[in-house]
Design an enzyme around this catalytic site. Structure first.
Site, PDB file in Angstrom:
ATOM      1  N   LYS A 182       8.221   2.207  -3.323  1.00 47.88           N
ATOM      2  CA  LYS A 182       8.694   1.514  -2.996  1.00 47.88           C
ATOM      3  C   LYS A 182       8.889   0.621  -3.494  1.00 47.88           C
ATOM      4  O   LYS A 182      10.191  -0.252  -4.543  1.00 47.88           O
ATOM      5  CB  LYS A 182       8.270   0.645  -1.918  1.00 47.88           C
ATOM      6  N   TYR A 219       1.928   4.310  -2.777  1.00 51.18           N
ATOM      7  CA  TYR A 219       3.172   4.520  -0.993  1.00 51.18           C
ATOM      8  C   TYR A 219       4.074   3.361  -2.454  1.00 51.18           C
ATOM      9  O   TYR A 219       4.782   2.562  -2.646  1.00 51.18           O
ATOM     10  CB  TYR A 219       2.152   3.454   0.016  1.00 51.18           C
ATOM     11  N   THR A 259       9.454  -3.659   0.675  1.00 51.94           N
ATOM     12  CA  THR A 259       8.096  -4.636   1.611  1.00 51.94           C
ATOM     13  C   THR A 259       7.174  -5.773  -0.231  1.00 51.94           C
ATOM     14  O   THR A 259       7.188  -5.735  -0.715  1.00 51.94           O
ATOM     15  CB  THR A 259       7.187  -3.003   1.136  1.00 51.94           C
ATOM     16  N   ASP A 260       6.636  -6.431   1.341  1.00 50.99           N
ATOM     17  CA  ASP A 260       5.178  -7.083   0.489  1.00 50.99           C
ATOM     18  C   ASP A 260       4.626  -6.172  -0.823  1.00 50.99           C
ATOM     19  O   ASP A 260       3.884  -6.997  -1.836  1.00 50.99           O
ATOM     20  CB  ASP A 260       5.150  -8.074   0.952  1.00 50.99           C
ATOM     21  N   GLU A 261       4.268  -5.438  -0.257  1.00 44.50           N
ATOM     22  CA  GLU A 261       2.779  -4.108  -1.141  1.00 44.50           C
ATOM     23  C   GLU A 261       3.536  -4.451  -2.805  1.00 44.50           C
ATOM     24  O   GLU A 261       2.806  -3.675  -3.503  1.00 44.50           O
ATOM     25  CB  GLU A 261       2.411  -3.073  -0.659  1.00 44.50           C
TER      26      GLU A 261
HETATM   27  P1  NAD Z   1       7.919   4.757   9.960  1.00 36.91           P
HETATM   28  O1  NAD Z   1       6.895   5.198   9.186  1.00 36.91           O
HETATM   29  O2  NAD Z   1       7.575   4.733  11.750  1.00 36.91           O
HETATM   30  O3  NAD Z   1       9.219   5.316   9.695  1.00 36.91           O
HETATM   31  C1  NAD Z   1       9.634   6.422   9.071  1.00 36.91           C
HETATM   32  C2  NAD Z   1      10.752   6.909   9.352  1.00 36.91           C
HETATM   33  O4  NAD Z   1      11.740   7.929   8.106  1.00 36.91           O
HETATM   34  C3  NAD Z   1      10.486   8.365   9.784  1.00 36.91           C
HETATM   35  O5  NAD Z   1      11.351   8.335  11.205  1.00 36.91           O
HETATM   36  C4  NAD Z   1      11.265   9.555   9.305  1.00 36.91           C
HETATM   37  O6  NAD Z   1      11.098  10.602   9.817  1.00 36.91           O
HETATM   38  C5  NAD Z   1      12.015   9.153   8.130  1.00 36.91           C
HETATM   39  N1  NAD Z   1      11.948   9.970   7.535  1.00 36.91           N
HETATM   40  C6  NAD Z   1      11.181   9.797   5.884  1.00 36.91           C
HETATM   41  N2  NAD Z   1      11.137  10.773   5.360  1.00 36.91           N
HETATM   42  C7  NAD Z   1      12.616  10.777   5.610  1.00 36.91           C
HETATM   43  C8  NAD Z   1      13.333  11.672   4.666  1.00 36.91           C
HETATM   44  N3  NAD Z   1      13.592  12.261   3.309  1.00 36.91           N
HETATM   45  N4  NAD Z   1      14.539  11.656   5.200  1.00 36.91           N
HETATM   46  C9  NAD Z   1      15.205  10.736   6.355  1.00 36.91           C
HETATM   47  N5  NAD Z   1      14.443  10.578   6.816  1.00 36.91           N
HETATM   48  C10 NAD Z   1      13.123  10.110   6.291  1.00 36.91           C
HETATM   49  O7  NAD Z   1       8.144   3.262   8.544  1.00 36.91           O
HETATM   50  P2  NAD Z   1       8.221   2.162   8.979  1.00 36.91           P
HETATM   51  O8  NAD Z   1       6.865   1.760   9.555  1.00 36.91           O
HETATM   52  O9  NAD Z   1       9.716   2.009  10.665  1.00 36.91           O
HETATM   53  O10 NAD Z   1       8.837   1.435   8.070  1.00 36.91           O
HETATM   54  C11 NAD Z   1      10.532   1.427   7.464  1.00 36.91           C
HETATM   55  C12 NAD Z   1      10.318   0.878   6.478  1.00 36.91           C
HETATM   56  O11 NAD Z   1       9.994  -0.765   6.239  1.00 36.91           O
HETATM   57  C13 NAD Z   1      10.049   2.196   4.750  1.00 36.91           C
HETATM   58  O12 NAD Z   1      11.005   1.823   3.779  1.00 36.91           O
HETATM   59  C14 NAD Z   1       9.101   1.042   5.360  1.00 36.91           C
HETATM   60  O13 NAD Z   1       8.374   0.600   3.431  1.00 36.91           O
HETATM   61  C15 NAD Z   1       9.451  -0.545   4.819  1.00 36.91           C
HETATM   62  N6  NAD Z   1       8.323  -1.717   5.476  1.00 36.91           N
HETATM   63  C16 NAD Z   1       7.445  -1.191   6.572  1.00 36.91           C
HETATM   64  C17 NAD Z   1       6.192  -1.970   7.139  1.00 36.91           C
HETATM   65  C18 NAD Z   1       5.455  -1.934   8.241  1.00 36.91           C
HETATM   66  O14 NAD Z   1       4.134  -3.168   8.075  1.00 36.91           O
HETATM   67  N7  NAD Z   1       5.743  -0.880   8.941  1.00 36.91           N
HETATM   68  C19 NAD Z   1       6.279  -3.520   5.769  1.00 36.91           C
HETATM   69  C20 NAD Z   1       8.048  -3.818   5.483  1.00 36.91           C
HETATM   70  C21 NAD Z   1       8.004  -3.087   5.079  1.00 36.91           C
HETATM   71  P1  TYD Z   2      -2.061   0.574   7.385  1.00 39.18           P
HETATM   72  O1  TYD Z   2      -2.232   0.030   8.651  1.00 39.18           O
HETATM   73  O2  TYD Z   2      -2.137   1.306   7.057  1.00 39.18           O
HETATM   74  O3  TYD Z   2      -1.372  -0.975   6.621  1.00 39.18           O
HETATM   75  P2  TYD Z   2      -1.254  -1.786   4.727  1.00 39.18           P
HETATM   76  O4  TYD Z   2      -2.527  -0.692   4.483  1.00 39.18           O
HETATM   77  O5  TYD Z   2       0.271  -1.184   4.851  1.00 39.18           O
HETATM   78  O6  TYD Z   2      -1.451  -3.169   4.761  1.00 39.18           O
HETATM   79  O7  TYD Z   2      -3.303  -1.490   7.496  1.00 39.18           O
HETATM   80  C1  TYD Z   2      -3.579  -2.341   7.482  1.00 39.18           C
HETATM   81  C2  TYD Z   2      -5.002  -3.521   7.390  1.00 39.18           C
HETATM   82  O8  TYD Z   2      -6.076  -2.273   6.965  1.00 39.18           O
HETATM   83  C3  TYD Z   2      -5.104  -2.558   5.871  1.00 39.18           C
HETATM   84  O9  TYD Z   2      -5.902  -3.499   4.806  1.00 39.18           O
HETATM   85  C4  TYD Z   2      -6.082  -1.108   5.502  1.00 39.18           C
HETATM   86  C5  TYD Z   2      -6.925  -1.505   6.604  1.00 39.18           C
HETATM   87  N1  TYD Z   2      -6.906  -0.505   8.188  1.00 39.18           N
HETATM   88  C6  TYD Z   2      -8.288  -0.822   8.406  1.00 39.18           C
HETATM   89  O10 TYD Z   2      -8.786  -1.354   8.211  1.00 39.18           O
HETATM   90  N2  TYD Z   2      -9.298   0.335   8.785  1.00 39.18           N
HETATM   91  C7  TYD Z   2      -7.929   1.657   9.572  1.00 39.18           C
HETATM   92  O11 TYD Z   2      -8.284   2.837  10.408  1.00 39.18           O
HETATM   93  C8  TYD Z   2      -6.544   1.608   8.483  1.00 39.18           C
HETATM   94  C9  TYD Z   2      -5.618   2.409   9.406  1.00 39.18           C
HETATM   95  C10 TYD Z   2      -6.155   0.754   7.925  1.00 39.18           C
END
Ligand code: NAD
Ligand code: TYD
Length: 347
Positions: free
Chosen positions: A156, A152, A126-128
């Site tokens: 990562k 988090y 992630t960019d975070e």
């Molecule tokens: P999500 O929370 O929707 O899904 C995570 C999945 O991992 C779930 O199905 C969960 O059951 C599974 N999981 C959790 N713990 C586990 C374990 N111990 N063993 C096996 N499976 C397990 O997450 P997402 O949003 O789909 O993100 C997927 C990946 O992409 C993550 O690594 C996250 O860091 C990365 N990512 C997410 C975003 C975003 O905006 N959502 C952006 C950049 C990178």
């Molecule tokens: P989020 O979807 O949790 O992603 P991330 O924290 O990984 O960027 O949140 C996106 C942005 O929105 C973040 O700046 C936090 C803000 N946010 C709110 O303002 N209200 C909310 O209820 C949530 C869940 C997030």
């Protein structure tokens, strides 16, 4: 190709499973997911219907060394590692779960992959991990030092460092992607977009943290999947690839766009207390993946938001199912992270 996907029952992982099944008719997918609260109960069934005999599912913890039995049984040729605890707010409440899955789980997978023929391994990050930008800063490049602020992001970043160390030490075939905030169908309604849409559809207050002027860089989930696919096929071992559609928007502006698409009043917006150590701005430079791997995003933010809002309107039962109190009660009572014993692993 036989691809093992971790976390394929989650938001991005399930889109990637669908994407690979549709794009590569010869591909076989092995999905390993522990089915935490973040995996919607309908996803496993939906994907197995889609995948037929090209799709195999195992409920298993990525911290479990027995995962090697799955690698061996299916002669895994590539790994795409999505599984993670992914929600920043939860990481503030319970960092331990993030250390366990995101760091220990990744290390376990790296070791298993090394012992099972060293398949190509894409670590989805992630960019975070780069921390926070000021308004006038240039966007993050792959050279930007890691500077995570939330548990988090720190977990990562730690997993990224373990991946880099394994590549350097053991010459493993490892590649890292770092993507911006994803949006699209099937996102768990704790993240900003689905939470805002679901609350607004129920005429409930829409919580905006702090002043709402934090900036996030948004990408449609399918564009992210296309980027991961490009890195899986063409990425250079040991390299990091940023993935971004360069769509930076302040949260408040995004929330107002969503309310307008839904035909709901801005009076639903409720400013609430800020998240501790809340990153002010993310913005990612995707020049490397664009020039080296010919990836480009295809979904504009306006089109993607329109499609996403419509999906949550039409698929109301999907998010209602996981927003009721019983759903979380079930997970609080039953989801105790633990390592499955060999006898529990059905091969
Ligand atoms: P999500 O929370 O929707 O899904 C995570 C999945 O991992 C779930 O199905 C969960 O059951 C599974 N999981 C959790 N713990 C586990 C374990 N111990 N063993 C096996 N499976 C397990 O997450 P997402 O949003 O789909 O993100 C997927 C990946 O992409 C993550 O690594 C996250 O860091 C990365 N990512 C997410 C975003 C975003 O905006 N959502 C952006 C950049 C990178
Ligand atoms: P989020 O979807 O949790 O992603 P991330 O924290 O990984 O960027 O949140 C996106 C942005 O929105 C973040 O700046 C936090 C803000 N946010 C709110 O303002 N209200 C909310 O209820 C949530 C869940 C997030």
């Amino acid at each position: 190709m036989k691809v093992l996907i971790t976390g394929g029952a989650g938001f991005i992982g399930s889109h990637f499973v669908e994407y690979v099944l549709a794009k590569y008719p010869q591909a076989e997918i092995v999905n390993v997911d522990f089915l935490t609260y973040a995996a919607h109960p309908d996803t496993v069934e939906r994907l197995s219907v889609l995948g037929g005999n090209r799709y195999h599912f195992y409920k298993m913890d990525i911290c479990d060394p027995n995962i090697k039995n799955i690698f061996k049984k299916h002669a895994i040729e590539a790994v795409v590692h999505f599984a993670a605890e992914s929600h920043v707010d939860r990481s503030i409440l319970d960092p331990q779960a993030f250390v366990r899955t995101n760091i220990q789980g990744t290390q376990n997978l790296l070791q298993v992959a090394r012992a099972c023929g060293n398949p190509r391994f894409v670590h989805v990050s992630t960019d975070e991990v780069y921390g926070s930008l000021n308004p006038s800063d240039p966007t993050f490049t792959e050279q930007t030092p890691l500077d995570p602020n939330s548990p988090y992001a720190a977990s990562k970043a730690s997993s990224d460092l373990l991946v880099i160390a394994s590549q350097r030490t053991y010459q493993q075939d490892l590649v890292i992607t770092r993507c911006t905030n994803n949006y699209g169908p099937y996102q768990f309604p704790e993240k900003l977009l689905p939470l805002v849409i679901a609350n607004a559809l129920e005429d409930k207050p829409v919580p905006v943290y702090g002043d709402g002027m934090q900036v996030r860089d948004w990408i449609h989930v399918v564009d992210h999947c296309r980027g991961i696919d490009a890195v899986l096929r063409k990425g250079k071992a040991g390299e990091v690839y940023n993935i971004s559609a360069q769509s930076e928007v302040p949260n408040l502006v995004l929330v107002k766009k969503l309310l307008a698409l839904l035909g709901k009043p801005e009076s639903l917006i409720t400013f609430v207390g800020d998240r501790p150590a809340h990153d002010r701005r993310y913005g990612l430079n995707p020049q490397k993946i664009k020039s080296e791997l010919s990836w480009n995003p295809q979904v504009t933010l306006d089109d993607g938001l329109k499609q996403t809002v419509q999906w949550y309107q039409v698929n109301r039962s999907w998010w209602e199912k996981v927003r009721n109190k019983d759903y979380f009660k079930y997970y609080q009572e039953n989801y105790q992270p633990k390592t499955a014993t060999s006898s529990e692993v059905q091969l």
